[in-house]
Design an enzyme around this catalytic site. Structure first.
Site, PDB file in Angstrom:
ATOM      1  N   ARG A  62      -1.542 -35.806 -14.662  1.00 10.70           N
ATOM      2  CA  ARG A  62      -0.066 -35.775 -14.644  1.00 10.70           C
ATOM      3  C   ARG A  62       0.464 -36.093 -13.250  1.00 10.70           C
ATOM      4  O   ARG A  62       1.488 -36.771 -13.100  1.00 10.70           O
ATOM      5  CB  ARG A  62       0.435 -34.407 -15.139  1.00 10.70           C
ATOM      6  CG  ARG A  62       1.940 -34.368 -15.328  1.00 10.70           C
ATOM      7  CD  ARG A  62       2.417 -33.076 -15.978  1.00 10.70           C
ATOM      8  NE  ARG A  62       2.192 -31.920 -15.132  1.00 10.70           N
ATOM      9  CZ  ARG A  62       2.480 -30.664 -15.478  1.00 10.70           C
ATOM     10  NH1 ARG A  62       2.991 -30.425 -16.675  1.00 10.70           N
ATOM     11  NH2 ARG A  62       2.255 -29.669 -14.658  1.00 10.70           N
ATOM     12  N   LYS A 161       7.147 -34.795 -12.300  1.00 10.18           N
ATOM     13  CA  LYS A 161       7.190 -33.501 -11.610  1.00 10.18           C
ATOM     14  C   LYS A 161       7.433 -33.815 -10.139  1.00 10.18           C
ATOM     15  O   LYS A 161       6.511 -33.890  -9.321  1.00 10.18           O
ATOM     16  CB  LYS A 161       5.880 -32.736 -11.846  1.00 10.18           C
ATOM     17  CG  LYS A 161       6.025 -31.238 -11.597  1.00 10.18           C
ATOM     18  CD  LYS A 161       4.905 -30.477 -12.251  1.00 10.18           C
ATOM     19  CE  LYS A 161       4.831 -29.042 -11.760  1.00 10.18           C
ATOM     20  NZ  LYS A 161       5.962 -28.202 -12.061  1.00 10.18           N
ATOM     21  N   GLU A 194      14.468 -27.586 -22.108  1.00  8.70           N
ATOM     22  CA  GLU A 194      13.435 -26.659 -21.619  1.00  8.70           C
ATOM     23  C   GLU A 194      14.112 -25.645 -20.702  1.00  8.70           C
ATOM     24  O   GLU A 194      15.327 -25.631 -20.588  1.00  8.70           O
ATOM     25  CB  GLU A 194      12.346 -27.427 -20.864  1.00  8.70           C
ATOM     26  CG  GLU A 194      12.872 -28.179 -19.642  1.00  8.70           C
ATOM     27  CD  GLU A 194      11.789 -28.843 -18.806  1.00  8.70           C
ATOM     28  OE1 GLU A 194      10.603 -28.510 -18.972  1.00  8.70           O
ATOM     29  OE2 GLU A 194      12.138 -29.694 -17.978  1.00  8.70           O
TER      30      GLU A 194
END
Ligand code: PMP
Length: 298
Positions: A62, A161, A194
């Site tokens: 990721r 991220k 989220e």
């Protein structure tokens, strides 16, 4: 002279910085680093259980995907990063703890252009973890919905991220102001996305529901593990769009994240979820998740 900081790091920590383990006091990044100047960089938050890093390959994959999306070339290979993370965990004697792995754009001229920077920095912190208090897991957590809209997927995609977490911090400010630890964000279309640092799941009529990855959320590693566990138990599961109303009428709700693990939610905007206790499916998933992180598969 800087004032004493009650939140200063443990002075005994050794931090990995660009190839070396250095004492925390020497682990410094330049004021010209674009990670600091513009939030130009990416990161990962990982957990260790029994001294072993949980799902390290998924986290590093990721990280590379986040870096690719912002045209940041990480100056290390996947294997070198795994080795550096493990080395940092070991050097700090971390058993059940937390790892922060960060790649910044590096030092450059003032100005946004990433072509006027060089040498991305890689640093790794391995430390103890501060979990939510135990009663959060036994009694459940109250959360609010935030007025802050999750980043539009065509702005800074929530799937990256990145070091720019201000959007999430704005929602966290609302949560803290309301006296709760987390806030749920909706996406630009008004559907549930989220929380500020966790993914969200609902249970309704025996079926587990969560927003799909393109609803404005980070594709959490814990979310992925929970989905695997649901499939192993053949518990009905579906990715779907969810509204504020779906939150309020859910039978159960839980959040997932590396730091938080699986947390039951028992109140949303003052509405009691289910009977106000962590529900049976949530408790099952919590138990399965704990077994999984300790290497005892379902
Ligand atoms: N969403 C956001 C915004 C996050 O920052 C995180 C990680 N803290 C998560 C979800 C959960 O992701 P993971 O399970 O990979 O920790």
């Amino acid at each position: 002279m800087a004032k004493e900081n009650p939140f200063a790091p443990n002075p005994k920590l050794k931090v990995y910085l660009d190839g070396e383990l250095v004492p925390v006091g020497e682990a410094k990044i330049s004021v010209f680093d674009h990670g600091l100047l513009y939030g130009d960089g990416v990161f990962e938050g990982l957990r260790t259980y029994n001294g072993k890093v949980f799902r390290i390959d998924a986290h590093i994959r990721r990280l590379f995907e986040s870096a690719k999306a912002i045209c940041l070339k990480i100056p290390m290979t996947h294997e070198e990063l795994v080795e550096a993370v493990n080395q940092t965990v070991k050097a700090n004697g971390v058993v059940d703890g937390y790892v922060r792995l960060v790649v910044t754009r590096g030092v450059g001229y003032l100005g946004l252009s990433f072509t006027r920077t060089a040498n991305p920095s890689v640093f790794i912190i391995a430390d103890q973890i501060e979990l939510y208090p135990p009663e959060t897991y036994t009694k459940g957590m109250a959360v609010i919905t935030s007025s802050v809209v999750r980043n539009h997927p065509n702005a800074v995609s929530p799937r990256i991220k990145s070091l720019n977490y201000l959007n999430n911090i704005l929602a966290k400010i609302e949560a803290i102001d309301a006296g709760v630890p987390e806030a749920i964000l909706f996406n630009h279309m008004g559907f549930v996305a989220e929380c500020t640092g966790d993914n969200i799941f609902l249970v309704r009529n025996g079926e587990v529901l969560t927003p799909g990855v393109n609803e404005g959320l980070l594709e959490g590693i814990t979310r992925g593990v929970v989905i695997e566990l649901l499939r192993k138990r053949s518990i009905p599961f579906r990715e779907t769009q969810l509204t504020r109303h779906d939150l309020y009428v859910a039978d159960e709700c839980f959040l997932t994240g590396s730091a938080a693990e699986v947390v039951p939610v028992t109140k949303i905007d003052g509405r009691v979820i289910g009977d106000g206790q962590p529900g049976p499916l949530t408790r099952q998933i919590m138990a399965d998740f704990h077994a999984c992180v300790r290497g005892n598969a379902v």
